[in-house]
Scaffold this active site. Structure first.
Site, PDB file in Angstrom:
ATOM      1  N   LYS A 157      30.288 -77.131  35.147  1.00 24.36           N
ATOM      2  CA  LYS A 157      30.101 -75.738  34.742  1.00 24.36           C
ATOM      3  C   LYS A 157      28.644 -75.435  34.409  1.00 24.36           C
ATOM      4  CE  LYS A 157      34.834 -74.538  33.775  1.00 24.36           C
ATOM      5  NZ  LYS A 157      35.842 -73.987  32.860  1.00 24.36           N
ATOM      6  N   ARG A 174      40.056 -81.855  33.498  1.00 27.48           N
ATOM      7  CA  ARG A 174      40.125 -81.275  34.843  1.00 27.48           C
ATOM      8  C   ARG A 174      38.746 -81.414  35.478  1.00 27.48           C
ATOM      9  NH1 ARG A 174      39.190 -76.196  37.132  1.00 27.48           N
ATOM     10  NH2 ARG A 174      40.666 -75.578  38.779  1.00 27.48           N
TER      11      ARG A 174
END
Length: 301
Positions: free
Chosen positions: A243, A282
């Site tokens: 991210k 994840r």
């Protein structure tokens, strides 16, 4: 490539030709390992996801990539057909299902435990019918409230993600006094809606929604106090992989690290999450995170 073929050079075979494998019994949620944090591999069957959009444009290429993750040790494959990055264009449920359903069907036959990453109740229903065992809804019921009734009816586990707004508006809604406490309280509010629909506590998995309606400092605050999520009394899923806030952290000469250059930092967050008892992480790159959760499990136990 046949939909049940191993990707070349993966698994126990190293031949450049695909190796056909017999269908395996369907994987069950109840059979997932309980002695360590689980690793959920990300499969984006999309043209516009922030890290790997367009890399798996067909069912065959998506299945091949998912099998590589499965043979690398992924416990769950999370299949999504619509990008959830800030500013992403919405996709109709019909198009989303066209992308994901053949992939889910093939992976279930190959013995994978599959999660469907969707905000659409109709897609979630079709995916569960095709064999998906988990519904991962990053909207937190904010797009289609009828998702709650579906989860209650199907009795499958449901990932409740914290997010404000949608892909277009969420970056403007990162206004918190105390981000950790407010995220927990807002998750409780959505949980009440799930309970009202008949969803059980055992079905709920909570995700603090890193990168969704949070700025960089707020993401780090949530990771620093990740253990606070335990007060909700549910399994905790952490999704930090590649991210933007990791790219900023790894800036060199004024240039943020590209998504593919964030995997070492992702593995570090995996280790921290596992050490704090997260149920699953994840990630895009399964191998390093699987190593990290095994290290954390050895230290914890």
């Amino acid at each position: 490539m046949d939909s049940l073929a191993a990707a070349p050079g993966t698994g126990p075979a190293t031949s450049p030709l695909p190796i056909l494998r017999k269908p395996r019994p369907a994987a069950r949620f109840a059979d997932l390992p309980a002695d360590r944090t689980l690793v959920m591999g990300i499969l984006n069957v999309t043209p516009d996801s922030f890290s790997d959009g367009g890399k798996h444009p067909t069912a065959d290429t998506a299945i091949a990539h998912a099998l590589r993750m499965l043979y690398a040790g992924a416990d769950i494959i999370d299949v999504g057909g619509e990008s959830t990055r800030p500013g992403a264009e919405p996709v109709s449920p019909e198009e989303e299902q066209r992308r994901v359903l053949p992939v889910i069907q093939a992976l279930v036959k190959a013995g994978a435990l599959v999660s469907i990453d969707t905000t659409h109740a109709s897609t979630a229903a079709a995916a569960v019918e095709a064999g998906a065992a988990i519904i991962n809804d990053v909207s937190g019921l904010s797009i289609e409230p009828e998702m709650a009734e579906l989860v209650a009816r199907t009795k499958v586990p449901y990932v409740l993600t914290h997010r404000r707004g949608d892909a277009e508006t969420m970056n403007t809604l990162a206004d918190y006094g105390n981000v950790v406490e407010e995220v927990i309280e807002e998750l409780k509010g959505v949980r009440d809606k799930l309970y009202a629909a008949g969803v059980t506590a055992e079905q709920i998995i909570v995700d603090p929604g890193l990168g969704f309606s949070k700025d960089e400092d707020q993401n780090w605050q949530l990771l620093k106090y990740i253990g606070k999520l335990d007060e909700l009394g549910h399994k905790v899923l952490i999704g930090a992989s590649r991210k933007r806030f990791l790219g900023t952290l790894l800036t060199v000469a004024g240039k943020a690290a590209a998504p593919e250059e964030r995997d070492h930092a992702t593995a570090a967050i995996t280790a921290i999450s596992a050490a704090n008892g997260a149920w699953a992480v994840r990630v895009h790159d399964v191998g390093p995170s699987l190593d990290a959760v095994k290290v954390a499990a050895r230290i914890r136990h």
